[in-house]
Design an enzyme around this catalytic site. Structure first.
Site, PDB file in Angstrom:
ATOM      1  N   ASP A   1       0.858  -1.180   0.000  1.00  0.00           N
ATOM      2  CA  ASP A   1       0.000   0.000   0.000  1.00  0.00           C
ATOM      3  C   ASP A   1       0.900   1.238   0.000  1.00  0.00           C
ATOM      4  OD1 ASP A   1      -2.193   1.620   0.117  1.00  0.00           O
ATOM      5  OD2 ASP A   1      -2.753   1.126   2.179  1.00  0.00           O
TER       6      ASP A   1
ATOM      7  N   ASP B   1      -2.812   2.540  -6.120  1.00  0.00           N
ATOM      8  CA  ASP B   1      -1.818   2.612  -5.052  1.00  0.00           C
ATOM      9  C   ASP B   1      -1.748   1.389  -4.146  1.00  0.00           C
ATOM     10  OD1 ASP B   1      -4.297   3.065  -3.920  1.00  0.00           O
ATOM     11  OD2 ASP B   1      -3.593   4.591  -2.525  1.00  0.00           O
ATOM     12  N   GLU B   2      -2.414   0.310  -4.487  1.00  0.00           N
ATOM     13  CA  GLU B   2      -2.295  -0.884  -3.651  1.00  0.00           C
ATOM     14  C   GLU B   2      -2.546  -2.151  -4.462  1.00  0.00           C
ATOM     15  OE1 GLU B   2      -5.313  -1.529  -0.616  1.00  0.00           O
ATOM     16  OE2 GLU B   2      -6.594  -0.017  -1.552  1.00  0.00           O
TER      17      GLU B   2
END
Length: 364
Positions: free
Chosen positions: A12, A106-107
């Site tokens: 993350d 983003d993850e």
């Protein structure tokens, strides 16, 4: 035969949008920053950690964010830039495993039970991935490691920002009993409030209720709640992607204006690309040189071959493309990539990988 315990990593990125803006604009570093919205209207898409100290959060109105933090700096989101950075990060993931399930820009989840670097330690792989993201992209990432996706995602929050945590099978029970109910995957604000009305404030409280009771109160979700508090989450990492290219690039701390600097920088990038080609086993017929100039304009120069060129030929082509035309201004970034790969599709479903080979055709 006993089934192997899975090793799942959840990566993350820390305050991703805001961190990208601070990386690209040094004047914003260390300052409270909101991406999206403004003092009068709109909604905050992301907040830097400096802004979060004042209570600024994503999904908050810009007006409320400005009241909480009068010195807050608002910037417009640049989603193409975030996507570009996200793709760079995912290429790092694919150096370790094809079992990558992106959740957003983003993850992502990575299943490294079996991996390309033959490292039995998911913890060490996560450390290496985070180190490479910092060195190659310039951003901090946090990671969680466990034997299923829910626990890995939960673990990635424990030591944020720029940290990681592991939840081992033997520790999962005690960890889940202490976990606040709103931290459980699939339990949102409304459900959490309903549970608190029943006296369910953490995993231990939830564990006291039978499957029959939870199903009656929460419908089909009752089975999910019954399982996750016992560390049971059977959802597998489910990647499904079409790889079109393989590349490596580097953004320089200071712009490069001399030919010998360009060649030296490209040699280092080419070495990294060779490592990625070796790990992935792919070949490409098209060689591309990417150039980002001092003024942030981007130019690409490409050459396509009838046959897959060997490494030496790829390097010679990079040098040829560099000399193809005069450089417009000092260089901020170089990238080298190959496309028109020998593998059209990489489809993985429930841990099985299908390779379709053919002759010479192509978040967050």
């Amino acid at each position: 035969m006993e089934e192997k315990t899975r090793k799942i990593i959840h990566v993350d990125m820390d305050a991703f949008y805001a961190s990208v803006e601070q990386m690209d604009n040094p004047e914003l570093r260390g300052k409270p920053l909101a991406v999206g919205g403004n003092q009068e209207r709109g909604v905050v898409a992301a907040a830097s950690y400096e802004a979060r100290k004042f209570g600024v959060r994503s999904a908050m109105s810009g007006k409320m964010a400005a009241l909480k933090c009068p010195q807050l700096i608002f910037v417009r989101p640049r989603f193409e830039r975030y996507k570009e950075i996200s793709n760079q990060i995912r290429e790092i993931f694919y150096d370790y495993t094809e079992m990558v399930e992106p959740l957003s820009l983003d993850e992502a989840f990575l299943d490294v039970t079996e991996n390309k670097v033959n490292n039995p330690s998911a913890t060490l792989i996560a450390l290496e991935i985070r180190k490479r993201i910092k060195e190659e992209v310039g951003l901090n990432a946090s990671a969680g490691i466990s034997y299923n996706k829910f626990l890995a995602k939960t673990a990635s929050d424990i030591n944020k920002p720029n940290g990681q945590a592991v939840i081992l099978p033997k520790d999962a029970g005690a960890f889940l009993e202490k976990l606040p109910i709103e931290k459980f995957f699939g339990i949102g604000k409304v459900t959490a409030e309903k549970m608190k009305e029943l006296g369910i404030h953490n995993g231990f409280d939830l564990k006291q209720y039978s499957l029959q009771f939870l199903t009656k109160r929460f419908g089909k979700s009752g089975l999910h709640f019954f399982n996750i508090v016992r560390g049971i989450h059977l959802s597998e990492v489910q990647p499904n992607r079409l790889r079109k290219s393989l590349s490596a690039e580097n953004t320089f701390e200071t712009d490069l204006s001399k030919e010998e600097q360009w060649i030296h920088a490209l040699e280092e990038i080419f070495e990294e690309l060779k490592r990625r080609i070796s790990r992935s086993g792919v070949k490409g017929r098209t060689v591309t040189l990417k150039i980002k100039y001092h003024d942030f304009t981007v130019q690409t120069r490409s050459k396509t071959f009838e046959q897959y060129p060997e490494e030496q030929k790829i390097w010679e082509t990079v040098v040829e493309l560099l000399a193809q035309e005069e450089m417009k201004s000092p260089v901020r970034l170089f990238g080298i990539g190959i496309s028109n790969l020998n593998v059209e599709e990489e489809r993985i479903h429930f841990g099985k990988q299908l390779w379709i080979e053919f002759g010479g055709k192509d978040e967050g």
